[in-house]
Design a protein around this motif. Structure first.
Motif, PDB file in Angstrom:
ATOM      1  N   SER A 241       1.109  -5.760  -1.915  1.00  0.00           N
ATOM      2  CA  SER A 241      -0.003  -5.540  -2.622  1.00  0.00           C
ATOM      3  C   SER A 241       0.497  -5.316  -4.220  1.00  0.00           C
ATOM      4  O   SER A 241       0.859  -3.999  -4.693  1.00  0.00           O
ATOM      5  CB  SER A 241      -0.713  -4.155  -2.475  1.00  0.00           C
ATOM      6  OG  SER A 241       0.236  -3.077  -1.947  1.00  0.00           O
TER       7      SER A 241
ATOM      8  N   PHE B 184      -5.160  -7.814 -12.271  1.00  0.00           N
ATOM      9  CA  PHE B 184      -4.746  -8.215 -10.913  1.00  0.00           C
ATOM     10  C   PHE B 184      -4.849  -9.735 -10.878  1.00  0.00           C
ATOM     11  O   PHE B 184      -3.991 -10.441 -10.514  1.00  0.00           O
ATOM     12  CB  PHE B 184      -5.184  -7.336  -9.767  1.00  0.00           C
ATOM     13  CG  PHE B 184      -4.951  -7.844  -8.439  1.00  0.00           C
ATOM     14  CD1 PHE B 184      -3.796  -7.167  -7.953  1.00  0.00           C
ATOM     15  CD2 PHE B 184      -5.655  -9.015  -7.998  1.00  0.00           C
ATOM     16  CE1 PHE B 184      -3.638  -7.631  -6.632  1.00  0.00           C
ATOM     17  CE2 PHE B 184      -5.353  -9.586  -6.537  1.00  0.00           C
ATOM     18  CZ  PHE B 184      -4.155  -9.045  -6.021  1.00  0.00           C
ATOM     19  N   ASP B 185      -6.009 -10.256 -11.090  1.00  0.00           N
ATOM     20  CA  ASP B 185      -6.355 -11.500 -11.079  1.00  0.00           C
ATOM     21  C   ASP B 185      -5.297 -12.631 -11.644  1.00  0.00           C
ATOM     22  O   ASP B 185      -4.774 -13.632 -11.066  1.00  0.00           O
ATOM     23  CB  ASP B 185      -7.796 -11.857 -11.338  1.00  0.00           C
ATOM     24  CG  ASP B 185      -8.749 -11.513 -10.446  1.00  0.00           C
ATOM     25  OD1 ASP B 185      -8.261 -10.598  -9.195  1.00  0.00           O
ATOM     26  OD2 ASP B 185     -10.089 -11.065 -10.939  1.00  0.00           O
TER      27      ASP B 185
ATOM     28  N   HIS C 185      -5.732 -13.894   1.103  1.00  0.00           N
ATOM     29  CA  HIS C 185      -6.144 -13.260   0.174  1.00  0.00           C
ATOM     30  C   HIS C 185      -7.144 -12.359   0.595  1.00  0.00           C
ATOM     31  O   HIS C 185      -7.997 -12.690   1.356  1.00  0.00           O
ATOM     32  CB  HIS C 185      -6.814 -14.202  -1.137  1.00  0.00           C
ATOM     33  CG  HIS C 185      -6.941 -13.279  -2.264  1.00  0.00           C
ATOM     34  ND1 HIS C 185      -7.824 -12.523  -2.667  1.00  0.00           N
ATOM     35  CD2 HIS C 185      -6.502 -13.299  -3.439  1.00  0.00           C
ATOM     36  CE1 HIS C 185      -8.119 -12.143  -3.720  1.00  0.00           C
ATOM     37  NE2 HIS C 185      -6.885 -12.339  -4.558  1.00  0.00           N
TER      38      HIS C 185
ATOM     39  N   GLY D 151      -0.452  -2.677  -6.726  1.00  0.00           N
ATOM     40  CA  GLY D 151      -1.267  -1.383  -6.095  1.00  0.00           C
ATOM     41  C   GLY D 151      -0.662  -0.044  -6.430  1.00  0.00           C
ATOM     42  O   GLY D 151       0.678  -0.066  -6.803  1.00  0.00           O
TER      43      GLY D 151
ATOM     44  N   ASP E  76      -8.733  -2.530  -3.373  1.00  0.00           N
ATOM     45  CA  ASP E  76      -9.864  -1.905  -4.193  1.00  0.00           C
ATOM     46  C   ASP E  76     -10.614  -0.650  -3.479  1.00  0.00           C
ATOM     47  O   ASP E  76     -11.115   0.090  -4.345  1.00  0.00           O
ATOM     48  CB  ASP E  76     -10.918  -2.974  -4.661  1.00  0.00           C
ATOM     49  CG  ASP E  76     -11.321  -3.687  -3.244  1.00  0.00           C
ATOM     50  OD1 ASP E  76     -10.917  -3.582  -2.371  1.00  0.00           O
ATOM     51  OD2 ASP E  76     -12.510  -4.039  -3.626  1.00  0.00           O
TER      52      ASP E  76
ATOM     53  N   ASN F 114      -2.721  -8.368  -0.903  1.00  0.00           N
ATOM     54  CA  ASN F 114      -3.908  -7.614  -0.892  1.00  0.00           C
ATOM     55  C   ASN F 114      -4.091  -6.720  -2.056  1.00  0.00           C
ATOM     56  O   ASN F 114      -3.205  -6.253  -2.598  1.00  0.00           O
ATOM     57  CB  ASN F 114      -3.469  -6.493   0.483  1.00  0.00           C
ATOM     58  CG  ASN F 114      -4.308  -5.281   0.244  1.00  0.00           C
ATOM     59  OD1 ASN F 114      -5.323  -5.057   0.485  1.00  0.00           O
ATOM     60  ND2 ASN F 114      -3.113  -4.242   0.408  1.00  0.00           N
ATOM     61  N   LYS F 115      -5.291  -6.516  -2.493  1.00  0.00           N
ATOM     62  CA  LYS F 115      -5.819  -5.661  -3.464  1.00  0.00           C
ATOM     63  C   LYS F 115      -6.670  -4.674  -2.891  1.00  0.00           C
ATOM     64  O   LYS F 115      -7.860  -4.719  -2.622  1.00  0.00           O
ATOM     65  CB  LYS F 115      -6.772  -6.698  -4.569  1.00  0.00           C
ATOM     66  CG  LYS F 115      -7.420  -5.790  -5.427  1.00  0.00           C
ATOM     67  CD  LYS F 115      -8.031  -6.911  -6.688  1.00  0.00           C
ATOM     68  CE  LYS F 115      -9.407  -7.433  -6.389  1.00  0.00           C
ATOM     69  NZ  LYS F 115     -10.028  -7.935  -7.601  1.00  0.00           N
TER      70      LYS F 115
ATOM     71  N   GLY G 198      -9.339  -8.490  -0.405  1.00  0.00           N
ATOM     72  CA  GLY G 198      -9.718  -7.551  -1.356  1.00  0.00           C
ATOM     73  C   GLY G 198     -11.419  -7.779  -1.764  1.00  0.00           C
ATOM     74  O   GLY G 198     -11.617  -8.552  -2.775  1.00  0.00           O
TER      75      GLY G 198
ATOM     76  N   ASN H 249       0.867  -1.345  -0.081  1.00  0.00           N
ATOM     77  CA  ASN H 249       0.141   0.055   0.023  1.00  0.00           C
ATOM     78  C   ASN H 249       0.816   1.268  -0.091  1.00  0.00           C
ATOM     79  O   ASN H 249       0.411   2.221   0.448  1.00  0.00           O
ATOM     80  CB  ASN H 249      -0.983  -0.086   1.024  1.00  0.00           C
ATOM     81  CG  ASN H 249      -1.784  -1.180   1.025  1.00  0.00           C
ATOM     82  OD1 ASN H 249      -2.086  -1.711   0.077  1.00  0.00           O
ATOM     83  ND2 ASN H 249      -2.589  -1.330   2.092  1.00  0.00           N
TER      84      ASN H 249
ATOM     85  N   TYR I 152      -1.890 -12.401  -9.873  1.00  0.00           N
ATOM     86  CA  TYR I 152      -2.104 -12.936  -8.661  1.00  0.00           C
ATOM     87  C   TYR I 152      -1.830 -14.809  -8.755  1.00  0.00           C
ATOM     88  O   TYR I 152      -1.048 -15.183  -8.167  1.00  0.00           O
ATOM     89  CB  TYR I 152      -3.464 -12.863  -7.923  1.00  0.00           C
ATOM     90  CG  TYR I 152      -3.529 -13.708  -6.835  1.00  0.00           C
ATOM     91  CD1 TYR I 152      -2.966 -13.267  -5.636  1.00  0.00           C
ATOM     92  CD2 TYR I 152      -4.182 -14.828  -6.682  1.00  0.00           C
ATOM     93  CE1 TYR I 152      -2.974 -14.261  -4.567  1.00  0.00           C
ATOM     94  CE2 TYR I 152      -4.329 -15.731  -5.547  1.00  0.00           C
ATOM     95  CZ  TYR I 152      -3.734 -15.371  -4.509  1.00  0.00           C
ATOM     96  OH  TYR I 152      -3.702 -16.041  -3.393  1.00  0.00           O
TER      97      TYR I 152
ATOM     98  N   TYR J 147      -7.663  -2.292 -11.164  1.00  0.00           N
ATOM     99  CA  TYR J 147      -7.082  -3.388 -10.794  1.00  0.00           C
ATOM    100  C   TYR J 147      -7.204  -4.558 -12.039  1.00  0.00           C
ATOM    101  O   TYR J 147      -7.329  -5.595 -12.047  1.00  0.00           O
ATOM    102  CB  TYR J 147      -7.251  -3.962  -9.546  1.00  0.00           C
ATOM    103  CG  TYR J 147      -6.772  -3.156  -8.364  1.00  0.00           C
ATOM    104  CD1 TYR J 147      -5.375  -3.329  -8.142  1.00  0.00           C
ATOM    105  CD2 TYR J 147      -7.318  -2.086  -8.074  1.00  0.00           C
ATOM    106  CE1 TYR J 147      -4.684  -2.387  -7.445  1.00  0.00           C
ATOM    107  CE2 TYR J 147      -6.916  -1.163  -7.130  1.00  0.00           C
ATOM    108  CZ  TYR J 147      -5.418  -1.477  -6.618  1.00  0.00           C
ATOM    109  OH  TYR J 147      -4.935  -0.450  -6.037  1.00  0.00           O
TER     110      TYR J 147
END
Ligand code: PHB
Length: 367
Positions: A237, A284-285, A301, A240, A275, A272-273, A303, A185, A288, A281
């Motif tokens: 993150s 992001f997946d 996980h 992020g 959001d 951490n996402k 978010g 973050n 990840y 994002y």
């Protein structure tokens, strides 16, 4: 029913957790003043949420320079250790387990929050397009643009690592079951990791290995102090952009870091996402999933999960534990609500930061 996976016990590091539901770290800005000391109201808030498999405390500054928002608690004074001892005792009495999140904000700060009105410190003298939260000398609290930071001298890095080590010693003395190093973050350790905020030319900047060096050295100091890597977690993150960090190649950066973590046998890595901070994002997946393949250890996980998405994530083997932030703010009995399928209380956004019991310890439980 696959949702039951959330309610299944699991061994995490040295702890046996009764379920896989984690209370995410949540800034609430309600430490006693002066001194940023946790008190009985904070103890009650955490104890109400002792049903979580594991509570991760709100981000807690390891040194005065590590503060970026008014009224956040610290773990660097005797009064703070005593205050936190009251929190952990009440959580343990209620049957819970709690890690402390160790925090240094780096450049996300302002002279009004710094000892002797100094400039905040950072990997490089690059100002973040981001806000912190200050109290004026006349007592008026308000949001404020973060200040231009001063780049840490190479000779000062050892002192930064030492503040995480002493924070760990203090957290253990205060009765925490372990600690989570906050490297997410856009705070100090993430500022070192990410290419746009780290333009150093010493051993702590430039190459991938150099940008990851500080977080690894902090972890090693924290593990040595805790005496057991099973009592240490790490929060990241990847991708992020909160607090104006932006890494040019998150797959490369975070794959490298996770490779280095394999041998360290942490209790968990917490991905951490953010959001809640806005942003799309996109991708992001997919990122990840690639990172999950790199790291064989335990992953939390976090978010924006619903009970359904959380259960699916566990059933698909995409994570081992799920952290809930907003859910836990408004629902002290979140595990019971997930178990019974009950509705969740609505979050009151106006009472998130600062203030007293309203919107903190007064959210209703079922029945
Ligand atoms: C915040 O206080 O806004 C905050 C603190 C820690 C985080 C994210 C946000 O990881």
């Amino acid at each position: 029913m696959s949702q039951n996976l959330l309610l299944k016990p699991i061994q995490v590091g040295s702890l046996e957790l009764p379920n896989r539901i984690i209370m995410a770290p949540l800034t609430r800005q309600r430490a006693l003043q002066p001194g940023n000391v946790p008190g009985p109201m904070n103890a009650e808030y955490y104890a109400q949420r002792a049903n979580a498999g594991l509570i991760i405390s709100e981000a807690t500054q390891v040194c005065p320079e590590g503060q970026g928002y008014a009224w956040t608690p610290g773990i660097h004074s005797d009064e703070q250790v005593e205050g936190w001892t009251g929190v952990t005792a009440k959580v343990h009495d209620a049957g819970g387990r709690i890690f402390m999140q160790l925090w240094h904000v780096g450049r996300i700060s302002h002279p009004l929050l710094q000892p002797n009105g100094a400039d905040p410190v950072a990997p490089s003298a690059i100002q973040a397009q981001a806000d912190c939260f200050v109290v004026d000398p006349d007592g008026t609290p308000h949001k404020e643009r973060t200040a231009m930071p001063r780049a840490l001298e190479t000779s000062e890095i050892a002192g930064v690592i030492e503040s995480y080590r002493s924070g760990t010693a203090n957290a253990m003395e205060a009765g925490f079951d372990g600690v989570e190093v906050h490297a997410a973050n856009g705070y100090l350790l993430d500022q070192f990791l990410c290419s746009n905020s780290n333009q150093r030319t010493d051993n702590y900047g430039g190459s991938l290995e150099n940008r990851a060096r500080l977080v690894l050295e902090v972890l090693d100091a924290v593990i040595a102090e805790a005496g057991n890597s099973g009592r240490v977690g790490l929060r990241l993150s990847p991708m992020g952009t909160f607090n104006d960090v932006d890494d040019a190649n998150p797959l490369e950066t975070f794959s490298y870091l996770l490779e280095q973590l394999k041998s360290r046998k942490l209790a968990y890595v917490h991905v951490n996402k953010p959001d809640w901070a806005g942003g799309t994002y996109e991708g992001f997946d997919e990122l990840y999933q690639q990172l999950r393949k790199v790291y064989p250890g335990t992953i939390i996980h976090c978010g924006g999960h619903t009970p359904e998405s959380a259960a699916r994530t566990l059933a698909d083997g995409d994570a081992d534990l799920i952290a809930f932030g907003r859910g836990y703010i408004a629902n002290p009995d979140l595990v019971a609500r997930i178990a019974s399928g009950a509705e969740w209380n609505k979050l009151d956004a106006s009472t998130l930061y600062g203030g007293g019991a309203k919107g903190y310890t007064d959210y209703p439980t079922l029945g």
